[in-house]
Design a protein around this motif. Structure first.
Motif, PDB file in Angstrom:
ATOM      1  N   ILE A  10       2.511  42.419   2.974  1.00  0.00           N
ATOM      2  CA  ILE A  10       3.486  43.277   3.658  1.00  0.00           C
ATOM      3  C   ILE A  10       3.996  44.312   2.669  1.00  0.00           C
ATOM      4  CG2 ILE A  10       5.732  43.364   4.793  1.00  0.00           C
ATOM      5  CD1 ILE A  10       5.249  40.427   5.641  1.00  0.00           C
ATOM      6  N   VAL A  11       3.998  45.573   3.088  1.00  0.00           N
ATOM      7  CA  VAL A  11       4.540  46.661   2.278  1.00  0.00           C
ATOM      8  C   VAL A  11       5.799  47.159   2.971  1.00  0.00           C
ATOM      9  CG1 VAL A  11       4.130  48.934   1.260  1.00  0.00           C
ATOM     10  CG2 VAL A  11       2.217  47.342   1.572  1.00  0.00           C
ATOM     11  N   GLU A  12       6.898  47.190   2.219  1.00  0.00           N
ATOM     12  CA  GLU A  12       8.181  47.662   2.745  1.00  0.00           C
ATOM     13  C   GLU A  12       8.784  48.665   1.770  1.00  0.00           C
ATOM     14  OE1 GLU A  12      10.633  44.189   3.070  1.00  0.00           O
ATOM     15  OE2 GLU A  12       9.621  43.479   4.879  1.00  0.00           O
ATOM     16  N   TYR A  13       9.446  49.654   2.303  1.00  0.00           N
ATOM     17  CA  TYR A  13      10.171  50.603   1.465  1.00  0.00           C
ATOM     18  C   TYR A  13      11.538  50.030   1.174  1.00  0.00           C
ATOM     19  CZ  TYR A  13      12.425  54.801  -0.253  1.00  0.00           C
ATOM     20  OH  TYR A  13      13.095  55.693  -1.033  1.00  0.00           O
ATOM     21  N   ALA A  15      15.081  51.005   0.028  1.00  0.00           N
ATOM     22  CA  ALA A  15      15.940  52.186  -0.136  1.00  0.00           C
ATOM     23  C   ALA A  15      16.780  52.113  -1.408  1.00  0.00           C
ATOM     24  CB  ALA A  15      16.836  52.357   1.088  1.00  0.00           C
ATOM     25  N   LEU A  16      17.174  50.921  -1.824  1.00  0.00           N
ATOM     26  CA  LEU A  16      17.996  50.782  -3.025  1.00  0.00           C
ATOM     27  C   LEU A  16      17.239  51.201  -4.285  1.00  0.00           C
ATOM     28  CD1 LEU A  16      19.844  47.403  -2.349  1.00  0.00           C
ATOM     29  CD2 LEU A  16      20.810  49.711  -2.313  1.00  0.00           C
ATOM     30  N   SER A  17      16.006  50.769  -4.399  1.00  0.00           N
ATOM     31  CA  SER A  17      15.230  51.090  -5.600  1.00  0.00           C
ATOM     32  C   SER A  17      14.408  52.361  -5.425  1.00  0.00           C
ATOM     33  CB  SER A  17      14.295  49.929  -5.950  1.00  0.00           C
ATOM     34  OG  SER A  17      13.287  49.788  -4.962  1.00  0.00           O
ATOM     35  N   GLY A  18      14.191  52.777  -4.165  1.00  0.00           N
ATOM     36  CA  GLY A  18      13.354  53.943  -3.909  1.00  0.00           C
ATOM     37  C   GLY A  18      11.878  53.642  -4.141  1.00  0.00           C
ATOM     38  N   ARG A  19      11.514  52.361  -4.105  1.00  0.00           N
ATOM     39  CA  ARG A  19      10.136  51.952  -4.366  1.00  0.00           C
ATOM     40  C   ARG A  19       9.591  51.174  -3.167  1.00  0.00           C
ATOM     41  NH1 ARG A  19       8.939  52.537  -9.779  1.00  0.00           N
ATOM     42  NH2 ARG A  19       7.378  50.908  -9.829  1.00  0.00           N
ATOM     43  N   TYR A  20       8.275  51.058  -3.143  1.00  0.00           N
ATOM     44  CA  TYR A  20       7.598  50.286  -2.109  1.00  0.00           C
ATOM     45  C   TYR A  20       7.318  48.901  -2.668  1.00  0.00           C
ATOM     46  CZ  TYR A  20       7.162  54.636   0.400  1.00  0.00           C
ATOM     47  OH  TYR A  20       7.451  55.798   1.064  1.00  0.00           O
ATOM     48  N   ILE A  21       7.756  47.884  -1.951  1.00  0.00           N
ATOM     49  CA  ILE A  21       7.628  46.498  -2.375  1.00  0.00           C
ATOM     50  C   ILE A  21       6.485  45.855  -1.582  1.00  0.00           C
ATOM     51  CG2 ILE A  21       8.821  44.288  -2.638  1.00  0.00           C
ATOM     52  CD1 ILE A  21      10.123  46.666  -4.168  1.00  0.00           C
ATOM     53  N   THR A  36       4.841  54.991  -4.828  1.00  0.00           N
ATOM     54  CA  THR A  36       4.337  55.554  -3.575  1.00  0.00           C
ATOM     55  C   THR A  36       3.585  54.447  -2.840  1.00  0.00           C
ATOM     56  OG1 THR A  36       2.205  56.183  -4.517  1.00  0.00           O
ATOM     57  CG2 THR A  36       4.002  57.819  -4.685  1.00  0.00           C
ATOM     58  N   PRO A  37       3.270  54.636  -1.563  1.00  0.00           N
ATOM     59  CA  PRO A  37       2.470  53.618  -0.873  1.00  0.00           C
ATOM     60  C   PRO A  37       1.121  53.388  -1.568  1.00  0.00           C
ATOM     61  CG  PRO A  37       3.441  55.108   0.731  1.00  0.00           C
ATOM     62  CD  PRO A  37       3.734  55.675  -0.632  1.00  0.00           C
ATOM     63  N   GLU A  38       0.501  54.456  -2.048  1.00  0.00           N
ATOM     64  CA  GLU A  38      -0.792  54.327  -2.726  1.00  0.00           C
ATOM     65  C   GLU A  38      -0.658  53.545  -4.028  1.00  0.00           C
ATOM     66  OE1 GLU A  38       0.511  57.323  -1.713  1.00  0.00           O
ATOM     67  OE2 GLU A  38      -0.721  57.528   0.096  1.00  0.00           O
ATOM     68  N   ASP A  39       0.404  53.849  -4.779  1.00  0.00           N
ATOM     69  CA  ASP A  39       0.665  53.144  -6.031  1.00  0.00           C
ATOM     70  C   ASP A  39       0.944  51.668  -5.751  1.00  0.00           C
ATOM     71  OD1 ASP A  39       1.169  52.796  -8.831  1.00  0.00           O
ATOM     72  OD2 ASP A  39       3.317  52.998  -8.453  1.00  0.00           O
ATOM     73  N   ALA A  40       1.711  51.380  -4.722  1.00  0.00           N
ATOM     74  CA  ALA A  40       2.013  50.002  -4.350  1.00  0.00           C
ATOM     75  C   ALA A  40       0.730  49.256  -3.978  1.00  0.00           C
ATOM     76  CB  ALA A  40       3.011  49.974  -3.197  1.00  0.00           C
ATOM     77  N   PHE A  41      -0.149  49.905  -3.233  1.00  0.00           N
ATOM     78  CA  PHE A  41      -1.429  49.296  -2.850  1.00  0.00           C
ATOM     79  C   PHE A  41      -2.253  48.983  -4.093  1.00  0.00           C
ATOM     80  CE2 PHE A  41      -5.895  49.382  -1.710  1.00  0.00           C
ATOM     81  CZ  PHE A  41      -5.935  48.625  -0.546  1.00  0.00           C
ATOM     82  N   HIS A  42      -2.336  49.946  -5.005  1.00  0.00           N
ATOM     83  CA  HIS A  42      -3.101  49.753  -6.240  1.00  0.00           C
ATOM     84  C   HIS A  42      -2.510  48.613  -7.075  1.00  0.00           C
ATOM     85  CE1 HIS A  42      -5.590  50.729  -9.682  1.00  0.00           C
ATOM     86  NE2 HIS A  42      -4.509  50.795 -10.425  1.00  0.00           N
ATOM     87  N   GLN A  43      -1.194  48.605  -7.229  1.00  0.00           N
ATOM     88  CA  GLN A  43      -0.545  47.542  -7.998  1.00  0.00           C
ATOM     89  C   GLN A  43      -0.748  46.186  -7.337  1.00  0.00           C
ATOM     90  OE1 GLN A  43       0.671  47.912 -11.012  1.00  0.00           O
ATOM     91  NE2 GLN A  43       0.277  50.100 -10.915  1.00  0.00           N
ATOM     92  N   ARG A  74      10.148  43.306   8.639  1.00  0.00           N
ATOM     93  CA  ARG A  74      11.010  44.398   9.103  1.00  0.00           C
ATOM     94  C   ARG A  74      10.217  45.340   9.989  1.00  0.00           C
ATOM     95  NH1 ARG A  74      13.809  46.356   3.700  1.00  0.00           N
ATOM     96  NH2 ARG A  74      12.682  48.171   4.391  1.00  0.00           N
ATOM     97  N   GLU A  75      10.932  46.074  10.818  1.00  0.00           N
ATOM     98  CA  GLU A  75      10.296  46.975  11.781  1.00  0.00           C
ATOM     99  C   GLU A  75       9.462  48.063  11.111  1.00  0.00           C
ATOM    100  OE1 GLU A  75      11.975  50.150  14.914  1.00  0.00           O
ATOM    101  OE2 GLU A  75      12.745  48.113  15.190  1.00  0.00           O
ATOM    102  N   ASP A  76       9.919  48.559   9.962  1.00  0.00           N
ATOM    103  CA  ASP A  76       9.203  49.643   9.281  1.00  0.00           C
ATOM    104  C   ASP A  76       8.135  49.129   8.300  1.00  0.00           C
ATOM    105  OD1 ASP A  76      11.067  48.588   7.502  1.00  0.00           O
ATOM    106  OD2 ASP A  76      11.469  50.513   6.537  1.00  0.00           O
ATOM    107  N   ALA A  77       7.974  47.829   8.217  1.00  0.00           N
ATOM    108  CA  ALA A  77       6.996  47.252   7.291  1.00  0.00           C
ATOM    109  C   ALA A  77       5.580  47.446   7.816  1.00  0.00           C
ATOM    110  CB  ALA A  77       7.276  45.769   7.088  1.00  0.00           C
ATOM    111  N   VAL A  78       4.641  47.509   6.865  1.00  0.00           N
ATOM    112  CA  VAL A  78       3.229  47.687   7.194  1.00  0.00           C
ATOM    113  C   VAL A  78       2.450  46.524   6.593  1.00  0.00           C
ATOM    114  CG1 VAL A  78       1.217  49.178   6.847  1.00  0.00           C
ATOM    115  CG2 VAL A  78       3.471  50.195   7.189  1.00  0.00           C
ATOM    116  N   VAL A  79       1.488  46.002   7.339  1.00  0.00           N
ATOM    117  CA  VAL A  79       0.612  44.955   6.817  1.00  0.00           C
ATOM    118  C   VAL A  79      -0.656  45.619   6.282  1.00  0.00           C
ATOM    119  CG1 VAL A  79      -0.799  42.938   7.386  1.00  0.00           C
ATOM    120  CG2 VAL A  79       1.498  43.181   8.366  1.00  0.00           C
TER     121      VAL A  79
END
Length: 135
Positions: A10-13, A15-21, A36-43, A74-79
């Motif tokens: 699950i990828v979620e933004y 807001a507190l850290s400004g990062r994708y978890i 970024t979403p791409e960076d989060a995917f790579h990590q 969460r509603e805005d989360a992406v699998v």
């Protein structure tokens, strides 16, 4: 030995850290992030590979991947779905050479040495061929 694992995450933004978890519900100790979403995917991909490699080395049971349709998120989360090519991971992380004592007839050893045979190369290539591992 398993060659490939596939795990959803699950990828979620945040807001507190400004990062994708990125979280892996099937691997609760594994969490990573990216700018970024791409960076989060790579990590996430790198983290998954190293995490699974450590589990293998520690002889821990790797769980089966569950169905993400059953996850609460969460509603805005992406699998996303990530694949770990463990053959490539092992090649990258297990570069050390090890000694393996083998027994062959003396006449074959002598003949091989007289003809400049590279015994190590032949054994390595033969094992890889036998196991169906490409060069």
């Amino acid at each position: 030995m398993i060659m490939n694992y596939v795990f959803p995450a699950i990828v979620e933004y945040n807001a507190l850290s400004g990062r994708y978890i990125v979280i892996f519900p099937d691997l609760p100790d594994l969490i990573c992030q990216g700018e970024t979403p791409e960076d989060a995917f790579h990590q996430a991909e790198l983290s998954l590979e190293i995490y699974l490699y450590r589990m293998e080395k520690d002889k821990k049971q790797v769980p089966e991947a569950s169905d993400p349709a059953n996850w609460q998120k969460r509603e805005d989360a992406v699998v996303i779905v990530l694949e770990a090519d463990m053959l490539e991971v092992r090649r990258a992380l297990d570069k050390k050479s090890v000694s393996k004592c083998i027994m062959i007839p003396k006449w074959l050893k002598d003949l091989g040495e007289e003809n400049g045979v590279d015994f190590v190369r032949i054994l390595k290539e033969g094992l890889m061929d036998e196991l169906g591992i490409p060069d």
